[in-house]
Design a protein around this motif. Structure first.
Motif, PDB file in Angstrom:
ATOM      1  N   ARG A 145      22.766 110.101  84.114  1.00 38.32           N
ATOM      2  CA  ARG A 145      21.836 110.303  83.007  1.00 38.32           C
ATOM      3  C   ARG A 145      22.620 110.666  81.750  1.00 38.32           C
ATOM      4  N   ARG A 170      24.413 115.003  76.456  1.00 38.66           N
ATOM      5  CA  ARG A 170      24.117 115.608  77.755  1.00 38.66           C
ATOM      6  C   ARG A 170      24.333 114.540  78.816  1.00 38.66           C
ATOM      7  N   GLU A 172      25.061 113.679  82.863  1.00 34.82           N
ATOM      8  CA  GLU A 172      24.824 114.238  84.185  1.00 34.82           C
ATOM      9  C   GLU A 172      25.061 113.168  85.236  1.00 34.82           C
ATOM     10  N   GLN A 173      25.751 113.571  86.302  1.00 37.03           N
ATOM     11  CA  GLN A 173      25.973 112.687  87.438  1.00 37.03           C
ATOM     12  C   GLN A 173      25.636 113.445  88.718  1.00 37.03           C
ATOM     13  N   LEU A 174      24.785 112.866  89.530  1.00 38.01           N
ATOM     14  CA  LEU A 174      24.355 113.482  90.776  1.00 38.01           C
ATOM     15  C   LEU A 174      24.505 112.481  91.907  1.00 38.01           C
TER      16      LEU A 174
END
Length: 198
Positions: A145, A170, A172-174
């Protein structure tokens, strides 16, 4: 965060000629995204590195020496009775030293690419973008994201921009899958770890 482009009204206001200003788009216009709903590719090339090192040392030396002597004599008859008493001597020394060292190093890197959508255009022309990418391969689910503000002047050929040029970024890596389950702590173990005092 995502948005769909606004639909164009079917009934366009007529200004009395074939050429309509409201629907005009130059043929040789640069295709840089400037409207809500346009797409933009962001190249994520993030690398951070930090190091800290601290050395401290100190030393203190102290010493003390003293002596006390005693004698006995008659005040009115000098030399008649005169006796020396045993004296005492005092001495002491102390040494204190302190030395400490600390160091820390941290390095991380993140390389990826994601296509985002323009969800708002600020009055100064900057673009608020946001997007999400989901990849699922062999039971491994990965989310990437990104959201932030992009200056249209930083957009390169091919509608790409570097993540280092995105303001208020911002990223984000999950990862969600079996490999995460193997590395994650079980719920019962988390309970014991939260109450154990050691």
């Amino acid at each position: 965060m995502s948005v769909r482009p606004q639909p164009v009204p079917m009934a366009m206001p007529s200004d009395g000629s074939i050429f309509q200003v409201s629907n005009y788009k130059p043929f040789f216009e640069d295709q840089t995204p400037v409207r809500v709903g346009d797409l933009l590719m962001v190249q994520i090339n993030e690398r951070t590195s930090s190091s800290n090192k601290e050395d401290s040392s100190g030393q203190r030396n102290s010493s003390i020496n003293g002596s006390i002597a005693g004698s006995l004599a008659l005040p009115f008859f000098p030399g008649a009775i005169e006796k020396k008493l045993a004296g005492t001597s005092l001495s002491g020394s102390g040494t204190a030293s302190e030395q400490g060292k600390s160091s820390s190093n941290n390095t991380s890197s993140f390389n990826a690419s994601i296509t985002v959508t323009v969800i708002d255009v600020y009055p100064n022309g900057n673009l608020l973008v946001s997007g999400e990418k989901q990849i699922k391969i062999n039971g491994e689910h990965e989310f990437v994201r990104l959201s932030g503000v992009v200056n249209p002047r930083d957009i390169k050929q091919g509608n790409t921009v570097e993540s280092t040029r995105v303001a208020d970024a911002r990223i984000e890596q999950l990862n969600d899958g079996r490999s995460r389950l193997y590395n994650d702590t079980g719920w019962l173990q988390k309970v014991f770890l939260s109450v154990l005092p050691f």
